[in-house]
Design a protein around this motif. Structure first.
Motif, PDB file in Angstrom:
ATOM      1  N   GLY A  29     -11.581  11.046 -11.249  1.00  0.00           N
ATOM      2  CA  GLY A  29     -11.706  10.031 -10.206  1.00  0.00           C
ATOM      3  C   GLY A  29     -13.147   9.875  -9.762  1.00  0.00           C
ATOM      4  O   GLY A  29     -13.510  10.243  -8.659  1.00  0.00           O
ATOM      5  N   ALA A  30     -13.986   9.350 -10.640  1.00  0.00           N
ATOM      6  CA  ALA A  30     -15.414   9.201 -10.334  1.00  0.00           C
ATOM      7  C   ALA A  30     -15.692   7.852  -9.680  1.00  0.00           C
ATOM      8  O   ALA A  30     -16.457   7.029 -10.174  1.00  0.00           O
ATOM      9  CB  ALA A  30     -16.251   9.390 -11.600  1.00  0.00           C
ATOM     10  N   PRO A  93      -5.220  10.506  -2.264  1.00  0.00           N
ATOM     11  CA  PRO A  93      -4.111  11.458  -2.108  1.00  0.00           C
ATOM     12  C   PRO A  93      -2.825  11.048  -2.824  1.00  0.00           C
ATOM     13  O   PRO A  93      -2.160  11.885  -3.436  1.00  0.00           O
ATOM     14  CB  PRO A  93      -3.898  11.517  -0.594  1.00  0.00           C
ATOM     15  CG  PRO A  93      -5.217  11.135  -0.012  1.00  0.00           C
ATOM     16  CD  PRO A  93      -5.826  10.155  -0.981  1.00  0.00           C
ATOM     17  N   GLN A  94      -2.487   9.775  -2.792  1.00  0.00           N
ATOM     18  CA  GLN A  94      -1.244   9.318  -3.411  1.00  0.00           C
ATOM     19  C   GLN A  94      -1.280   9.367  -4.935  1.00  0.00           C
ATOM     20  O   GLN A  94      -0.243   9.237  -5.591  1.00  0.00           O
ATOM     21  CB  GLN A  94      -0.871   7.907  -2.925  1.00  0.00           C
ATOM     22  CG  GLN A  94      -1.846   6.816  -3.307  1.00  0.00           C
ATOM     23  CD  GLN A  94      -2.965   6.596  -2.302  1.00  0.00           C
ATOM     24  OE1 GLN A  94      -3.308   7.485  -1.522  1.00  0.00           O
ATOM     25  NE2 GLN A  94      -3.542   5.406  -2.322  1.00  0.00           N
ATOM     26  N   GLN A  95      -2.439   9.597  -5.539  1.00  0.00           N
ATOM     27  CA  GLN A  95      -2.571   9.681  -6.995  1.00  0.00           C
ATOM     28  C   GLN A  95      -2.466  11.110  -7.528  1.00  0.00           C
ATOM     29  O   GLN A  95      -2.287  11.315  -8.723  1.00  0.00           O
ATOM     30  CB  GLN A  95      -3.917   9.105  -7.437  1.00  0.00           C
ATOM     31  CG  GLN A  95      -4.109   7.645  -7.098  1.00  0.00           C
ATOM     32  CD  GLN A  95      -5.527   7.197  -7.373  1.00  0.00           C
ATOM     33  OE1 GLN A  95      -6.488   7.830  -6.939  1.00  0.00           O
ATOM     34  NE2 GLN A  95      -5.657   6.108  -8.108  1.00  0.00           N
ATOM     35  N   LEU A 100      -1.368  15.518 -11.560  1.00  0.00           N
ATOM     36  CA  LEU A 100      -0.978  16.901 -11.863  1.00  0.00           C
ATOM     37  C   LEU A 100       0.201  16.953 -12.820  1.00  0.00           C
ATOM     38  O   LEU A 100       0.233  17.787 -13.729  1.00  0.00           O
ATOM     39  CB  LEU A 100      -0.672  17.660 -10.574  1.00  0.00           C
ATOM     40  CG  LEU A 100      -1.870  17.881  -9.648  1.00  0.00           C
ATOM     41  CD1 LEU A 100      -1.408  18.415  -8.298  1.00  0.00           C
ATOM     42  CD2 LEU A 100      -2.898  18.793 -10.282  1.00  0.00           C
ATOM     43  N   HIS A 101       1.155  16.064 -12.631  1.00  0.00           N
ATOM     44  CA  HIS A 101       2.304  16.011 -13.544  1.00  0.00           C
ATOM     45  C   HIS A 101       1.838  15.694 -14.972  1.00  0.00           C
ATOM     46  O   HIS A 101       2.298  16.297 -15.930  1.00  0.00           O
ATOM     47  CB  HIS A 101       3.311  14.967 -13.066  1.00  0.00           C
ATOM     48  CG  HIS A 101       4.460  14.783 -13.993  1.00  0.00           C
ATOM     49  ND1 HIS A 101       5.473  15.710 -14.109  1.00  0.00           N
ATOM     50  CD2 HIS A 101       4.741  13.804 -14.878  1.00  0.00           C
ATOM     51  CE1 HIS A 101       6.329  15.298 -15.021  1.00  0.00           C
ATOM     52  NE2 HIS A 101       5.910  14.139 -15.510  1.00  0.00           N
ATOM     53  N   ALA A 118      -8.039  14.117   0.317  1.00  0.00           N
ATOM     54  CA  ALA A 118      -7.622  14.354   1.701  1.00  0.00           C
ATOM     55  C   ALA A 118      -6.127  14.584   1.784  1.00  0.00           C
ATOM     56  O   ALA A 118      -5.350  13.970   1.047  1.00  0.00           O
ATOM     57  CB  ALA A 118      -8.014  13.153   2.563  1.00  0.00           C
ATOM     58  N   SER A 119      -5.729  15.483   2.636  1.00  0.00           N
ATOM     59  CA  SER A 119      -4.330  15.816   2.961  1.00  0.00           C
ATOM     60  C   SER A 119      -3.533  16.419   1.811  1.00  0.00           C
ATOM     61  O   SER A 119      -2.331  16.589   1.925  1.00  0.00           O
ATOM     62  CB  SER A 119      -3.584  14.596   3.536  1.00  0.00           C
ATOM     63  OG  SER A 119      -3.255  13.675   2.514  1.00  0.00           O
ATOM     64  N   VAL A 120      -4.174  16.765   0.709  1.00  0.00           N
ATOM     65  CA  VAL A 120      -3.481  17.409  -0.405  1.00  0.00           C
ATOM     66  C   VAL A 120      -3.714  18.916  -0.285  1.00  0.00           C
ATOM     67  O   VAL A 120      -4.842  19.390  -0.412  1.00  0.00           O
ATOM     68  CB  VAL A 120      -3.990  16.893  -1.765  1.00  0.00           C
ATOM     69  CG1 VAL A 120      -3.332  17.641  -2.906  1.00  0.00           C
ATOM     70  CG2 VAL A 120      -3.740  15.390  -1.878  1.00  0.00           C
ATOM     71  N   THR A 121      -2.651  19.666  -0.039  1.00  0.00           N
ATOM     72  CA  THR A 121      -2.779  21.102   0.186  1.00  0.00           C
ATOM     73  C   THR A 121      -2.849  21.871  -1.135  1.00  0.00           C
ATOM     74  O   THR A 121      -2.422  21.375  -2.180  1.00  0.00           O
ATOM     75  CB  THR A 121      -1.585  21.643   0.991  1.00  0.00           C
ATOM     76  OG1 THR A 121      -0.398  21.490   0.202  1.00  0.00           O
ATOM     77  CG2 THR A 121      -1.436  20.914   2.329  1.00  0.00           C
TER      78      THR A 121
END
Length: 144
Positions: A29-30, A93-95, A100-101, A118-121
């Motif tokens: 994600g550049a 975040p939604q990507q 990962l899958h 952001a917000s990805v733990t």
């Protein structure tokens, strides 16, 4: 002190990498944030350009990054993470779950994953990968 420098030099000549040396960095994600981090890492000479691959959503952007920085850039996240020992996630975040899958079978189990999403733990990343992982969350702040 001189003996240590000579030992390091001889080790480098023998083709041995110093501990902690990055063999392959994948910047996933550049976009604005990813390119900012990429630019800083390359200008600091922390990692050589021939060991960096970046991914983006569209091929014209990949061509721009490859031309500007001399790196490998494309749209294939699976190919990018293959063999990478350091993966920098700069996605929205939604990507992240989908990413990962897609890559979990090709991502090295010993890879260091740094997430700037952001917000990805870290727990979410490990859960999506299906195994414990070396994950660091980073929240860089770029000026507007």
């Amino acid at each position: 002190m001189k003996a240590r420098a000579e030992t390091t030099h001889k080790g480098a000549q023998a083709g041995k990498e110093p501990p902690g040396h990055v063999k392959k960095l994948a910047v996933i994600g550049a976009g604005k944030l990813g390119e900012g981090l990429l630019s800083g890492l390359l200008s600091s000479q922390w990692v050589p350009v021939d060991r960096v691959v970046a991914t983006v959503a569209h091929q014209p952007r990949a061509g721009f990054l490859a031309e500007k920085y001399g790196i490998t850039a494309h749209t294939d996240n699976v190919r990018a993470v293959s063999g990478a020992d350091l993966v920098l996630i700069c996605l929205k975040p939604q990507q992240v779950k989908g990413f990962l899958h897609d890559v979990k079978k090709r991502l090295r189990k010993d890879a260091l994953i740094i997430s700037a999403a952001a917000s990805v733990t870290t727990a979410l990343i490990e859960r999506e990968l299906g195994h414990p992982a070396h994950v660091v969350r980073a929240m860089p702040n770029t000026p507007c």
